[in-house]
Design an enzyme around this catalytic site. Structure first.
Site, short mmCIF file in Angstrom:
data_model
loop_
_atom_site.label_atom_id
_atom_site.label_comp_id
_atom_site.label_asym_id
_atom_site.label_seq_id
_atom_site.Cartn_x
_atom_site.Cartn_y
_atom_site.Cartn_z
N THR A 127 3.04 32.96 -2.89
CA THR A 127 3.85 31.56 -2.18
C THR A 127 4.46 31.86 -1.03
OG1 THR A 127 4.97 31.38 -4.44
CG2 THR A 127 6.33 30.18 -2.11
N VAL A 128 4.88 32.79 -0.06
CA VAL A 128 5.42 32.75 1.14
C VAL A 128 3.62 33.16 1.99
CG1 VAL A 128 6.65 35.13 2.66
CG2 VAL A 128 7.80 34.16 -0.01
N VAL B 32 16.24 39.38 2.80
CA VAL B 32 17.82 39.19 2.12
C VAL B 32 17.74 37.60 2.64
CG1 VAL B 32 19.82 39.79 2.42
CG2 VAL B 32 18.34 41.09 2.70
N GLY C 254 16.24 35.10 2.73
CA GLY C 254 14.95 33.81 2.53
C GLY C 254 15.41 33.12 3.85
N GLY D 283 10.97 26.61 -11.88
CA GLY D 283 10.21 27.59 -10.74
C GLY D 283 11.40 28.52 -10.35
N LYS E 46 19.82 42.78 -1.47
CA LYS E 46 19.88 42.61 -0.50
C LYS E 46 21.20 43.13 0.54
CE LYS E 46 17.31 38.14 -2.72
NZ LYS E 46 17.74 37.05 -2.86
N GLY F 297 11.82 30.22 -1.25
CA GLY F 297 11.39 29.45 -1.32
C GLY F 297 10.48 29.10 -0.46
#
Lengths: 395, 395
Positions: free
Chosen positions: B10-11, B120, B122, B175, B193, B291
């Site tokens: 995803t990232v 940390v 996002g 998800g 984190k 995300g």
């Protein structure tokens, strides 16, 4: 790095204190070499002078920190400092909102930096993070609580149930509000901050003007606050803008939030500023929007960025985005003893109860014009923006 | 600037998309030259390779973006990239929390940068702004909602009144939560984190361990949420730390907030991180903690800081601050069918009603130890931290 501070009020003193204390290796490398004050104060500290040329014509001064406030001579001093090859950091929102393009261009022409983090939202690193967002994203909206005094007043009215006048008095006693509170309660303080923010975000050149829709909280009553409480909503004085295609809007107005929105819980005299970007989504920043040390912190952050030679995000060409204050249709709650249908198309008005009416699908520009007219008949009238998904609470 | 992306989930895909789109002059100057994937995928894109040496031994690669996740081989690849003179950007909180000191030192030894903003919170520029705060201030406390999945679950339980299991299922369908949700709902995702954040803030070297107090939301029920609603309080799963003199504490636990606190209105899967500094005061950051695009945005911000050669805030010597999980005394609401006085000194317990007890003036470390014992007898027990000034709502 030799720093000259122009003006030694609250913020100037804070900058001096942070640098003198030298809490970190970064601040230890800074020196306040000059402080520009009135003739009567020059004996207070060895760094003080009342002769501006001691600073502007002095090759040993690297950074000029302008925290005098006002338009002139601040404008003149900033320009001369830049022209003489000095970096400038200013906390002065009024002079920046008016002369931002001139300062930026003069800085570029002279290969120096012009920084102004502390001019918007005090200690919140809003300008820095907005500029960083623009390295990757287009910003599609900005919104925020940019005035701590009005936020304090609204929050205290909510917490205590007391009338506006009593809380304003309290804010004045605490030093949050000026003897003439107009800039804070009528929204004009926010205007400079929005112009600076929007011009960065959209790469435009809008300036404060009477044409920009701005409605404050001068007329809000404890009955209004009580009614909003009953609706489960919280009122905040907001500065807002949304971009759509080649246009963006601009508005300063009281706005209702429900408790699941961050704005609803920004209390006391805190500020909150948020943006929406293509890939980052919604991004918000909360902190002290004023005060000696938070604002001075933002000034010193700018100085440290100058020391670090951090590259700026200043595009060469202005965008073609146009301001359109009637870009978005939203809804308003209006309280007036006058006949609202004289000012707004009656098909858009729904009576809510004996006191409030809902005005639906109104562009901000037109609504603010209608209110300006209505205030001539009913100078106690009040309006507040309400989100579409909170309307059902009213009807 | 040639960038190699290790891992194309995803990232990784988000980073690739942002750079390929090249929305700004900044991102237009970046090139993805390599993507490291499994052998089976190498035909998908011309940049792809399954041979890590194509990247680590390639002098044309300037930046390695590690978004594979997991400890090995991520640890090995990051080290080799740094040793071979490549800057590294990683989103991998687990490997960073474990090997942060080694990565930072290896980067310094090889005159390259090691960046980890996206590890940390996002997309929130938390690491950057924390580092910037440290240029001027000591940070005296940190607190935040660092896990979006658990925040989504708590927010949905509050909004819908539905049981934990149903909402967890919904989060999994969306998800947001893994098939094995343990890391999110038991708080362990937050541990990495916090270690990264606290080590930066306090210049220490704490690592994830079973000794660190961590209590999640696995046992929360719709009745709990309902009771908190009645109290006018909202529960959030928090990571928190406070510094006092030469010590700091550490805790992950459900915590109650009243509506006037920002944390109470961080909804959906948003994150919120805040710090308190000497001069800046309270400063908070709200945004998407996970995300594709928000996290990728943070990775690209790091890459742009490498391009800009932005100086870092990495002190040479570690501080002498010590972790003390029993530093602060606070209060807890506990729900258990067991006899609480077997685990906590009875003088500290006040019965609230048939279901909940208040445990007063307890250090977090001791309270978490007591709960660990209590859970062996009552595996459905739940506890939540409550602020001193909200206690009157309970009693």
């Amino acid at each position: 790095m030799n720093i000259a501070i122009l003006g030694f009020g609250t913020v100037g003193t804070g900058v001096y204190d942070i640098i003198k204390k030298g809490n970190t290796t970064h601040t230890q490398n800074l020196t306040v070499s000059h402080i520009f004050v009135r003739e009567t104060r020059t004996k207070d500290l060895p760094e003080m002078t009342a002769n501006i040329d001691d600073i502007l014509l002095n090759d040993d001064v690297d950074v000029v920190v302008e925290v005098m406030g006002g338009i002139e001579p601040a404008h003149d001093y900033i320009l001369k400092a830049l022209q003489n090859g000095k970096h400038v950091v200013s906390a002065n929102k009024a002079v920046i909102a008016k002369y931002m393009d001139e300062f930026v261009k003069t800085a570029q022409d002279n290969n120096v930096d012009f920084y102004f983090e502390s001019s918007v939202a005090g200690g919140i690193p809003w300008i820095k993070n907005l500029e960083r967002s623009l390295r990757i994203d287009n910003v599609s909206s900005i919104s925020g609580i940019f005035n701590g005094t009005s936020n304090f007043i609204l929050d205290q009215m909510k917490k205590t149930g007391q009338p506006f006048a009593d809380i304003l008095k309290e804010a004045q006693d605490l030093g949050y509000a000026e003897a003439d509170p107009s800039a804070d309660i009528d929204g004009y303080d926010i205007e400079n901050k929005l112009c600076i923010s929007f011009n960065l975000a959209y790469n435009t050149s809008i300036k404060p003007s009477a044409e920009l829709p701005c409605f404050g909280i001068r007329n809000i009553t404890d009955q209004d606050i009580n009614y909003f409480n009953e609706l489960g909503l919280i009122v905040k004085l907001m500065g807002k803008s949304r971009r759509a295609q080649n246009e963006f809007d601009y508005v300063i107005e009281p706005t209702l939030y429900n408790p699941s929105q961050v704005e609803s819980s920004i209390n006391d005299n805190f500020n909150y500023a948020s943006l929406n970007g293509d890939t980052i989504g919604e991004l918000g920043f909360m902190g002290q929007g004023a005060g000696k040390f938070p604002t001075a912190n933002a000034v010193v952050q700018d100085i440290l960025d100058i020391v670090d030679q951090t590259p700026r995000v200043i595009p060469a060409e202005k965008s073609t985005l146009k301001l359109n204050t009637n870009l978005s249709l939203t809804d308003y709650l209006v309280r007036t003893s006058a006949d609202l249908s004289q000012y707004v198309n009656s098909s858009q008005i729904k009576a809510v109860n004996n006191i409030y009416s809902l005005v639906e699908s109104m562009p901000a520009g037109k609504m603010h014009q209608a209110m300006a007219q209505l205030l001539k008949e009913d100078n106690q009238a009040f309006m507040v923006n309400i989100a579409a998904n909170d309307k059902e609470r009213v009807l």
